[in-house]
Design a protein around this motif. Structure first.
Motif, mmCIF file in Angstrom:
data_model
loop_
_atom_site.group_PDB
_atom_site.id
_atom_site.type_symbol
_atom_site.label_atom_id
_atom_site.label_comp_id
_atom_site.label_asym_id
_atom_site.label_seq_id
_atom_site.Cartn_x
_atom_site.Cartn_y
_atom_site.Cartn_z
ATOM 1 N N LEU A 1 0.880 -1.451 0.072
ATOM 2 C CA LEU A 1 -0.125 0.126 -0.289
ATOM 3 C C LEU A 1 0.755 1.533 -0.119
ATOM 4 C CD1 LEU A 1 -2.591 -0.577 1.999
ATOM 5 C CD2 LEU A 1 -3.083 0.149 -0.072
ATOM 6 N N VAL A 2 2.090 1.152 0.381
ATOM 7 C CA VAL A 2 3.112 2.440 0.848
ATOM 8 C C VAL A 2 3.313 2.753 -0.575
ATOM 9 C CG1 VAL A 2 5.166 3.288 1.642
ATOM 10 C CG2 VAL A 2 3.391 2.372 3.025
ATOM 11 N N GLU A 3 3.952 1.668 -0.849
ATOM 12 C CA GLU A 3 4.351 1.848 -2.340
ATOM 13 C C GLU A 3 3.290 2.002 -3.895
ATOM 14 O OE1 GLU A 3 6.827 -1.746 -3.365
ATOM 15 O OE2 GLU A 3 7.654 -1.729 -1.970
ATOM 16 N N SER A 4 1.924 1.776 -3.665
ATOM 17 C CA SER A 4 0.963 2.095 -4.705
ATOM 18 C C SER A 4 0.513 3.021 -4.328
ATOM 19 C CB SER A 4 0.225 1.034 -4.614
ATOM 20 O OG SER A 4 -0.203 0.503 -3.334
ATOM 21 N N ARG A 5 0.372 3.829 -2.778
ATOM 22 C CA ARG A 5 0.537 4.931 -2.639
ATOM 23 C C ARG A 5 0.492 5.894 -2.104
ATOM 24 N NH1 ARG A 5 -5.465 5.002 -2.495
ATOM 25 N NH2 ARG A 5 -6.103 3.032 -2.884
ATOM 26 N N GLN A 6 1.993 6.198 -2.501
ATOM 27 C CA GLN A 6 3.034 6.992 -2.445
ATOM 28 C C GLN A 6 2.616 7.734 -0.540
ATOM 29 O OE1 GLN A 6 5.736 7.129 -3.678
ATOM 30 N NE2 GLN A 6 5.278 4.991 -4.217
ATOM 31 N N LYS A 7 2.126 6.975 0.448
ATOM 32 C CA LYS A 7 1.888 7.432 1.556
ATOM 33 C C LYS A 7 2.224 6.602 2.284
ATOM 34 C CE LYS A 7 -2.418 7.214 4.723
ATOM 35 N NZ LYS A 7 -3.416 6.911 5.119
ATOM 36 N N GLN A 8 3.374 7.571 3.375
ATOM 37 C CA GLN A 8 4.369 7.156 4.311
ATOM 38 C C GLN A 8 2.626 6.367 5.478
ATOM 39 O OE1 GLN A 8 6.858 6.190 4.269
ATOM 40 N NE2 GLN A 8 7.488 6.785 2.960
ATOM 41 N N GLN A 9 3.363 5.036 6.351
ATOM 42 C CA GLN A 9 2.734 4.454 7.513
ATOM 43 C C GLN A 9 3.570 4.574 8.593
ATOM 44 O OE1 GLN A 9 -0.480 1.707 5.535
ATOM 45 N NE2 GLN A 9 -1.814 3.307 5.459
ATOM 46 N N ARG A 10 3.683 4.621 9.704
ATOM 47 C CA ARG A 10 4.435 4.025 10.784
ATOM 48 C C ARG A 10 3.921 2.503 11.617
ATOM 49 N NH1 ARG A 10 6.042 8.637 15.059
ATOM 50 N NH2 ARG A 10 6.622 9.215 13.124
ATOM 51 N N ILE A 11 5.672 2.109 11.691
ATOM 52 C CA ILE A 11 4.675 0.255 12.006
ATOM 53 C C ILE A 11 5.829 0.930 13.801
ATOM 54 C CG2 ILE A 11 5.736 -2.949 12.466
ATOM 55 C CD1 ILE A 11 4.770 -1.737 9.202
ATOM 56 N N VAL A 12 4.960 0.588 14.644
ATOM 57 C CA VAL A 12 5.348 0.142 16.193
ATOM 58 C C VAL A 12 5.173 -0.814 16.303
ATOM 59 C CG1 VAL A 12 4.567 0.928 18.609
ATOM 60 C CG2 VAL A 12 4.891 2.584 16.922
ATOM 61 N N GLY A 13 6.304 -1.898 16.606
ATOM 62 C CA GLY A 13 6.407 -3.510 17.177
ATOM 63 C C GLY A 13 6.782 -3.426 18.595
ATOM 64 N N LEU A 14 5.641 -4.232 19.679
ATOM 65 C CA LEU A 14 6.443 -4.191 20.728
ATOM 66 C C LEU A 14 6.485 -5.340 21.495
ATOM 67 C CD1 LEU A 14 2.968 -2.322 21.759
ATOM 68 C CD2 LEU A 14 5.264 -0.823 21.384
ATOM 69 N N SER A 15 7.102 -5.832 22.137
ATOM 70 C CA SER A 15 7.448 -6.887 22.601
ATOM 71 C C SER A 15 8.363 -6.590 24.085
ATOM 72 C CB SER A 15 8.040 -7.722 21.757
ATOM 73 O OG SER A 15 8.746 -9.064 22.080
ATOM 74 N N ALA A 16 7.796 -7.731 25.413
ATOM 75 C CA ALA A 16 9.215 -7.994 25.708
ATOM 76 C C ALA A 16 10.319 -8.392 26.508
ATOM 77 C CB ALA A 16 8.478 -7.864 27.541
ATOM 78 N N THR A 17 10.153 -9.829 25.202
ATOM 79 C CA THR A 17 11.084 -10.344 24.689
ATOM 80 C C THR A 17 11.483 -10.615 23.182
ATOM 81 O OG1 THR A 17 9.114 -12.131 24.419
ATOM 82 C CG2 THR A 17 10.515 -11.643 26.659
ATOM 83 N N LEU A 18 11.825 -10.338 23.340
ATOM 84 C CA LEU A 18 12.861 -9.662 21.166
ATOM 85 C C LEU A 18 14.187 -10.108 21.350
ATOM 86 C CD1 LEU A 18 11.495 -10.496 18.828
ATOM 87 C CD2 LEU A 18 11.268 -7.380 18.339
ATOM 88 N N PRO A 19 14.534 -10.812 21.433
ATOM 89 C CA PRO A 19 16.648 -10.439 21.521
ATOM 90 C C PRO A 19 17.054 -10.364 19.799
ATOM 91 C CG PRO A 19 16.299 -12.953 21.545
ATOM 92 C CD PRO A 19 14.889 -12.431 21.518
ATOM 93 N N ASN A 20 15.700 -10.707 18.971
ATOM 94 C CA ASN A 20 16.163 -10.228 17.639
ATOM 95 C C ASN A 20 16.413 -8.839 16.752
ATOM 96 O OD1 ASN A 20 14.383 -12.149 17.713
ATOM 97 N ND2 ASN A 20 14.815 -12.681 15.655
ATOM 98 N N TYR A 21 15.583 -7.991 18.046
ATOM 99 C CA TYR A 21 14.583 -6.340 17.888
ATOM 100 C C TYR A 21 15.380 -6.662 16.392
ATOM 101 C CZ TYR A 21 18.415 -3.599 19.755
ATOM 102 O OH TYR A 21 20.091 -3.192 19.943
ATOM 103 N N GLN A 22 17.266 -6.347 16.074
ATOM 104 C CA GLN A 22 17.587 -5.412 15.272
ATOM 105 C C GLN A 22 16.867 -6.413 13.358
ATOM 106 O OE1 GLN A 22 21.135 -5.700 16.266
ATOM 107 N NE2 GLN A 22 21.636 -3.825 16.129
ATOM 108 N N ASP A 23 16.953 -8.341 13.669
ATOM 109 C CA ASP A 23 16.613 -8.861 12.444
ATOM 110 C C ASP A 23 14.868 -8.655 12.459
ATOM 111 O OD1 ASP A 23 18.754 -9.802 11.861
ATOM 112 O OD2 ASP A 23 17.714 -11.212 13.696
ATOM 113 N N VAL A 24 13.993 -8.228 13.063
ATOM 114 C CA VAL A 24 11.884 -7.613 13.061
ATOM 115 C C VAL A 24 12.320 -6.544 12.658
ATOM 116 C CG1 VAL A 24 9.970 -7.140 14.135
ATOM 117 C CG2 VAL A 24 12.300 -9.461 14.530
#
Length: 152
Positions: free
Chosen positions: A47-70
Protein backbone atom coordinates in the motif's frame (compact mmCIF):
# COMPACT_ATOMS: atom_id res chain seq x y z
CA UNK A 1 -5.73 -9.00 8.48
CA UNK A 2 -9.18 -8.42 7.01
CA UNK A 3 -8.74 -4.64 7.05
CA UNK A 4 -5.61 -4.80 4.89
CA UNK A 5 -7.03 -7.52 2.63
CA UNK A 6 -10.23 -5.62 1.88
CA UNK A 7 -8.76 -2.14 1.43
CA UNK A 8 -8.31 -2.29 -2.37
CA UNK A 9 -8.75 1.01 -4.25
CA UNK A 10 -11.39 2.46 -1.95
CA UNK A 11 -9.89 5.66 -0.49
CA UNK A 12 -12.45 5.57 2.32
CA UNK A 13 -11.61 2.04 3.48
CA UNK A 14 -10.12 1.70 6.94
CA UNK A 15 -6.96 0.10 5.54
CA UNK A 16 -6.30 3.11 3.32
CA UNK A 17 -7.07 5.65 6.02
CA UNK A 18 -4.84 4.00 8.61
CA UNK A 19 -1.51 5.72 9.19
CA UNK A 20 -0.26 3.66 12.12
CA UNK A 21 0.00 -0.11 12.66
CA UNK A 22 0.81 -1.26 16.18
CA UNK A 23 1.89 -4.88 16.46
CA UNK A 24 1.81 -5.96 20.09
CA UNK A 25 3.78 -9.11 20.89
CA UNK A 26 5.73 -8.80 17.62
CA UNK A 27 7.84 -11.78 18.69
CA UNK A 28 4.86 -13.92 17.62
CA UNK A 29 6.26 -13.66 14.08
CA UNK A 30 7.91 -16.97 14.92
CA UNK A 31 4.62 -18.50 16.14
CA UNK A 32 1.70 -20.14 14.35
CA UNK A 33 0.07 -16.73 13.89
CA UNK A 34 3.26 -15.24 12.49
CA UNK A 35 2.11 -15.75 8.92
CA UNK A 36 -0.84 -13.42 9.54
CA UNK A 37 1.47 -10.70 10.88
CA UNK A 38 3.79 -11.20 7.90
CA UNK A 39 0.94 -10.87 5.40
CA UNK A 40 -0.40 -7.72 7.08
CA UNK A 41 3.06 -6.13 6.99
CA UNK A 42 3.56 -7.16 3.35
CA UNK A 43 0.19 -5.66 2.35
CA UNK A 44 0.99 -2.50 4.26
CA UNK A 45 4.31 -2.14 2.41
CA UNK A 46 2.51 -2.72 -0.90
CA UNK A 47 0.00 0.00 0.00
CA UNK A 48 2.83 2.41 0.86
CA UNK A 49 4.48 1.75 -2.51
CA UNK A 50 1.31 1.99 -4.58
CA UNK A 51 -0.19 5.02 -2.83
CA UNK A 52 3.05 6.81 -1.97
CA UNK A 53 1.63 7.48 1.49
CA UNK A 54 3.86 6.86 4.48
CA UNK A 55 2.62 4.69 7.31
CA UNK A 56 4.21 4.05 10.65
CA UNK A 57 4.72 0.63 12.22
CA UNK A 58 5.28 0.15 15.94
CA UNK A 59 6.32 -3.33 17.07
CA UNK A 60 6.14 -4.11 20.79
CA UNK A 61 7.61 -7.03 22.69
CA UNK A 62 9.07 -7.65 26.11
CA UNK A 63 10.97 -10.69 24.84
CA UNK A 64 12.66 -9.88 21.56
CA UNK A 65 16.41 -10.47 21.54
CA UNK A 66 16.60 -10.21 17.73
CA UNK A 67 14.92 -6.81 17.47
CA UNK A 68 17.30 -5.74 14.70
CA UNK A 69 16.24 -8.66 12.49
CA UNK A 70 12.58 -7.86 13.07
CA UNK A 71 13.23 -4.18 12.29
CA UNK A 72 14.85 -5.20 9.02
CA UNK A 73 11.80 -7.32 8.13
CA UNK A 74 9.50 -4.40 8.99
CA UNK A 75 11.73 -2.14 6.85
CA UNK A 76 12.40 0.23 9.71
CA UNK A 77 15.13 2.78 8.93
CA UNK A 78 17.95 2.83 11.48
CA UNK A 79 16.98 6.30 12.70
CA UNK A 80 13.47 5.00 13.43
CA UNK A 81 14.49 1.99 15.51
CA UNK A 82 14.15 2.40 19.26
CA UNK A 83 15.16 -0.31 21.71
CA UNK A 84 14.50 0.09 25.41
CA UNK A 85 16.69 -2.30 27.37
CA UNK A 86 16.57 -3.30 31.01
CA UNK A 87 18.16 0.01 32.07
CA UNK A 88 14.78 1.67 31.43
CA UNK A 89 12.93 -0.52 33.94
CA UNK A 90 11.91 1.09 37.24
CA UNK A 91 12.86 -2.15 39.03
CA UNK A 92 16.00 -4.01 37.96
CA UNK A 93 15.37 -7.25 36.12
CA UNK A 94 17.76 -10.15 36.19
CA UNK A 95 17.47 -12.52 33.26
CA UNK A 96 18.73 -16.05 33.17
CA UNK A 97 18.78 -18.29 30.15
CA UNK A 98 19.01 -21.99 30.83
CA UNK A 99 19.76 -24.46 28.08
CA UNK A 100 18.38 -27.94 28.49
CA UNK A 101 20.33 -30.51 26.57
CA UNK A 102 20.06 -34.20 26.17
CA UNK A 103 19.73 -36.85 23.60
CA UNK A 104 15.95 -36.90 23.96
CA UNK A 105 14.13 -37.33 20.66
CA UNK A 106 10.65 -37.60 22.14
CA UNK A 107 9.13 -34.10 22.36
CA UNK A 108 6.99 -35.04 25.37
CA UNK A 109 10.04 -36.27 27.31
CA UNK A 110 11.99 -33.13 26.39
CA UNK A 111 9.10 -30.90 27.58
CA UNK A 112 9.05 -32.83 30.87
CA UNK A 113 12.79 -32.40 31.26
CA UNK A 114 12.52 -28.64 30.62
CA UNK A 115 9.66 -28.37 33.11
CA UNK A 116 11.71 -30.24 35.74
CA UNK A 117 14.63 -27.83 35.30
CA UNK A 118 12.26 -24.85 35.31
CA UNK A 119 10.56 -26.05 38.50
CA UNK A 120 13.88 -26.43 40.33
CA UNK A 121 14.96 -22.90 39.37
CA UNK A 122 11.58 -21.34 40.24
CA UNK A 123 11.44 -23.15 43.59
CA UNK A 124 14.97 -22.06 44.48
CA UNK A 125 14.33 -18.42 43.55
CA UNK A 126 11.05 -18.25 45.46
CA UNK A 127 12.60 -19.88 48.55
CA UNK A 128 15.21 -17.07 48.55
CA UNK A 129 12.45 -14.44 48.49
CA UNK A 130 12.65 -13.47 44.81
CA UNK A 131 9.82 -13.06 42.35
CA UNK A 132 9.90 -15.12 39.17
CA UNK A 133 8.51 -14.77 35.66
CA UNK A 134 8.84 -17.64 33.22
CA UNK A 135 8.62 -16.73 29.54
CA UNK A 136 7.39 -19.43 27.22
CA UNK A 137 7.28 -19.09 23.45
CA UNK A 138 3.58 -19.73 22.80
CA UNK A 139 0.21 -19.41 24.52
CA UNK A 140 -0.24 -23.19 24.57
CA UNK A 141 3.31 -23.67 25.86
CA UNK A 142 2.63 -21.16 28.62
CA UNK A 143 -0.51 -23.03 29.67
CA UNK A 144 1.26 -26.40 29.56
CA UNK A 145 4.23 -25.11 31.57
CA UNK A 146 1.98 -23.45 34.18
CA UNK A 147 0.01 -26.68 34.61
CA UNK A 148 3.19 -28.74 34.90
CA UNK A 149 4.63 -26.40 37.55
CA UNK A 150 1.36 -26.32 39.50
CA UNK A 151 1.18 -30.12 39.61
CA UNK A 152 4.59 -30.50 41.27
Amino acid sequence: DVVTRKSGNDDNSLGNKCGLLIIDEVHLLADDRGAVIESVVARLHRLVESRQKQQRIVGLSATLPNYQDVAEFLQVPERGLFYFGPEHRPVPLQQSFVGVTGNVKDRFLMENKMNDVCYDIVKDSLSRGYQVMVFVHSRKGTSDTANALAQR
